[in-house]
Design an enzyme around this catalytic site. Structure first.
Site, PDB file in Angstrom:
ATOM      1  N   GLU A 127      66.884  83.477  19.864  1.00 53.07           N
ATOM      2  CA  GLU A 127      68.052  82.615  19.692  1.00 53.07           C
ATOM      3  C   GLU A 127      68.702  82.704  18.311  1.00 53.07           C
ATOM      4  OE1 GLU A 127      69.738  80.706  21.784  1.00 53.07           O
ATOM      5  OE2 GLU A 127      68.488  81.353  23.457  1.00 53.07           O
ATOM      6  N   SER A 172      44.044  24.065  42.006  1.00 49.90           N
ATOM      7  CA  SER A 172      42.953  23.376  41.300  1.00 49.90           C
ATOM      8  C   SER A 172      42.385  24.166  40.126  1.00 49.90           C
ATOM      9  CB  SER A 172      41.821  23.071  42.296  1.00 49.90           C
ATOM     10  OG  SER A 172      42.274  22.234  43.340  1.00 49.90           O
TER      11      SER A 172
END
Length: 692
Positions: A91, A349
């Site tokens: 590149e 409860s």
């Protein structure tokens, strides 16, 4: 004359020179100002996918960015150096030496264009490509010039390694894949430090034409591009001919790999809380325990035929770290995307042990104190036991083990509703109930007349395991947080409550732990909310606390489905699977000198205002289809004869059976009010969840 003319010409030349210099200085100044005021948008690269890991670094779940892209931060130290060397050779071979723009490449590209009359080769450096990835623009000459300027800006601000990492974070690899790590993981199922030569060549070729070279969709095009890269690497002397030939023979990639999807609800919450740019979020979850918990929860919920789901959370009592968190039995279940470990639900409860604990602390009761379980009213509130029978005189330990309601309400009356709520709030457990200047606490809190979350319940029960010391639970491994601790009750009181809970009746079909050499001895409590909407079980043993909830996400009743029947079996299944199988034994806690004292708690209380039981104040409800069966509203206390209002509008009895039914028209927040026949009221704000 000649001399004068020369003087004039010289003066004009000087003026022109100074003008050029001034123009040049103006341009330079403008560029410098633009460089400062218009920096490149480097922040975009910090928007990355979050990866939530377990306590040992194993992946639990990963999430795309808000744009739906897979993008992970690149780290050169975690990438094969050969890949980086080969990428630069293909590149931008002068990457390490140029200042963002490669003049030789620009000259070569310009000469080629002049000879052929068209662009035949590019001159983009990696820095210029990075600039384009940060700010995508149409591909034309103007955009190229901007990319050059941006590349110079990047070079001024970042090191070469940082620019490379930016590029390898943002480079496109087809579909919604950005960055070399996401491509390596999804195409090849491995980290970019473990790639083969053929795989490296494929990933080098992809960003130049990511859609047409996608190896999962266009394998032949991908192989051709790979072959071209391999040939160039051989030509550059970076790869042996034989290795390149073997690379050309490698098969193309098949279907994309899937990332792990474990602990969805907890992972999603952690990912949402992660700092910007933080790719990895280390959780406290143990992947093996999480997988087993998810399996057990799913198997348990599969037995339900009424659209119910289940959720569970497991805590390490010593560290208060979350070992496993299952928000629902399945994302495919009704309301399955809701994390029910954080939803506000009625606890039934479950809070009774803490009421008795505070009564023990006050010296009002002891484990063997005899207390009356007889019909009685508390103002307008007349609780009944679950089986609608009363047992007369009972010891406190029996009242708690058998979850008798009247003794618990009487104990709460002595402790005080406001004091009880404040005590829980002081240790970090929030109770969602009506709050206003004229509010009188409702004794229905003893039986679930308020809202709590599974996480807060887990912290409270882990506090019992830690002898009364309450600490917040923690989901993030290594989090730099201040883990405050508060003493809810004394260690001696916590020991007495634990001894009572360990003596609770065994489940049907399960041998008592005292008779087993391997079963964990669990101190546990179950809970069932009004109308069978929520079934709970919570307990601790062998260093773990487990909380289980079952029910429907929309809060619909489930007749007959109690905490003992619907939730406790899952609690014990999780305990059996996640503990080491060695049963722990405990010395019976010594009782106080007031043993067997008979305490009468039947003083008449003032009649209290009504209290809303459902929906729980501050909760989120899921009504199913809007305008469908709706939600049945419920209240207790007061003088009865309730009138209901939603955002000020009355709710009628369109069910025809005396029950007020509310059918929300849309998602959002709603104000609910109930007024009794004496004009006393209660209010709640709830959120109706959207349907997904």
């Amino acid at each position: 004359m000649r001399r004068a003319r020369r003087l004039l010409l010289g003066f004009a030349a000087e003026v022109r020179r100074r003008r050029r210099l001034s123009s040049l200085l103006a341009v330079v100044t403008a560029l410098a100002v633009a460089d400062v005021t218009l920096p490149p948008p480097i922040e975009r690269a910090k928007v990355v996918s979050a990866i939530v890991t377990d306590r040992s670094g194993y992946w639990l779940h990963a999430f795309t960015t808000n744009e739906g892209r897979w993008r992970f931060s690149a780290n050169l130290d975690a990438i094969d150096p050969l890949f980086v060397e080969e990428l630069i050779a293909i590149e931008d071979k002068r990457f390490w030496s140029h200042w963002g723009v490669d003049p030789l490449a620009v000259a070569r590209a310009a000469a080629s264009a002049l000879r052929s009359g068209e662009v035949t080769s590019g001159a983009s450096t990696i820095s210029m490509q990075t600039a384009r990835l940060l700010e995508p623009r149409p591909r034309n000459l103007g955009s190229k010039l901007i990319e050059m300027l941006r590349a110079v800006q990047l070079e001024r601000r970042l090191t070469k390694r940082e620019i490379l990492e930016l590029y390898l974070t943002l480079a496109p690899y087809g579909g919604n894949l950005e960055g070399v790590r996401s491509a390596s993981l999804i195409y090849f199922g491995k980290e970019p430090a473990q790639l083969t030569p053929a795989e490296r060549a494929t990933l080098i070729a992809l960003p130049q034409a990511p859609e047409t070279r996608r190896p999962d969709r266009h394998p032949e095009a991908a192989k051709a591009a790979r072959a071209a890269v391999l040939a160039r690497l051989v030509e550059a002397g970076l790869m042996d001919t034989q290795i390149a030939a073997e690379g050309n023979e490698a098969p193309a990639v098949g279907a994309r790999k899937e990332f792990p999807r474990i602990a969805y609800h907890a992972a999603r919450r952690l990912a949402a809380q992660a700092e910007s740019g933080e790719s990895v979020v280390p959780s406290t979850i143990d992947i093996a325990a999480q997988i087993e918990a998810e399996r057990l929860v799913a198997d348990h919920a599969s037995k339900f035929s009424d659209g119910a789901t289940a959720a569970a959370i497991v805590i390490n009592n010593k560290t208060m770290e979350v070992v496993a968190s299952v928000g629902s039995s399945s994302l495919a279940a009704k309301g399955g995307w809701i994390d029910l470990t954080g939803a506000v639900r009625s606890p039934g409860s479950l809070l009774k042990p803490f009421i008795y604990a505070l009564a023990f602390e006050d010296g009002v009761l002891g484990p063997d104190t005899v207390i009356d379980d007889m019909p009685r009213g508390f103002g307008g509130y007349r609780p009944e036991n679950f089986d609608r029978t009363f047992r007369g005189e009972v010891r406190v330990r029996d009242a708690l083990q058998h979850s008798l309601n009247v003794p618990a309400v009487a104990a709460l009356e002595k402790v005080g509703v406001d004091r009880f709520s404040a005590a829980l709030k002081a240790v970090g457990a929030k109770i969602f109930r009506r709050k206003s200047a004229e509010d009188e606490g409702s004794l229905a809190l003893a039986l679930g007349g308020a809202g709590v979350t599974m996480r807060d319940v887990a912290a409270l029960y882990a506090g019992l395991a830690n002898r009364g010391t309450i600490r917040p639970i923690n989901f993030v491994r290594g989090a730099d947080v201040e883990l405050t601790e508060s003493q809810l009750v004394s260690p001696e009181t916590a020991d007495r409550i634990n001894a009572i809970l360990r003596g609770a009746p065994s489940l049907a079909g399960r041998a008592p732990a005292a008779l087993s050499a391997s079963a964990p001895l669990v101190a546990y409590k179950t809970g069932t909310s009004y109308g069978y909407r929520d079934a709970w079980a919570a307990g601790h043993a062998s260093g773990l606390t487990v909380v289980v909830w079952t029910g429907r996400a929309d809060g619909a009743p489930r007749p007959g489905e109690t905490g003992r029947k619907s939730a406790a079996p899952l609690l014990f299944a999780l305990m059996d699977a996640l503990t080491d199988g060695a049963a722990q034994r405990f010395e019976e806690a010594e009782t106080s000198p007031e043993t067997f004292t008979h305490v009468r708690l039947d003083q008449r209380a003032e009649e209290t205002p009504p209290s809303i039981l459902f929906p729980v104040p501050g909760s989120e409800v899921f009504p199913g289809a809007f305008g469908g069966d709706g939600l049945v509203l419920a209240a207790t206390g007061g003088a009865g004869g309730y009138a209901w209002y939603i955002d000020g509008a009355p709710v009628g009895d369109d069910a025809g059976d005396g029950r007020p039914v509310w059918r929300p028209a849309a998602a959002g927040f709603y104000d609910i009010a109930v007024v009794d026949r004496k004009g006393r009221s209660a209010a709640a704000k709830v959120r109706v969840a959207a349907i997904e």
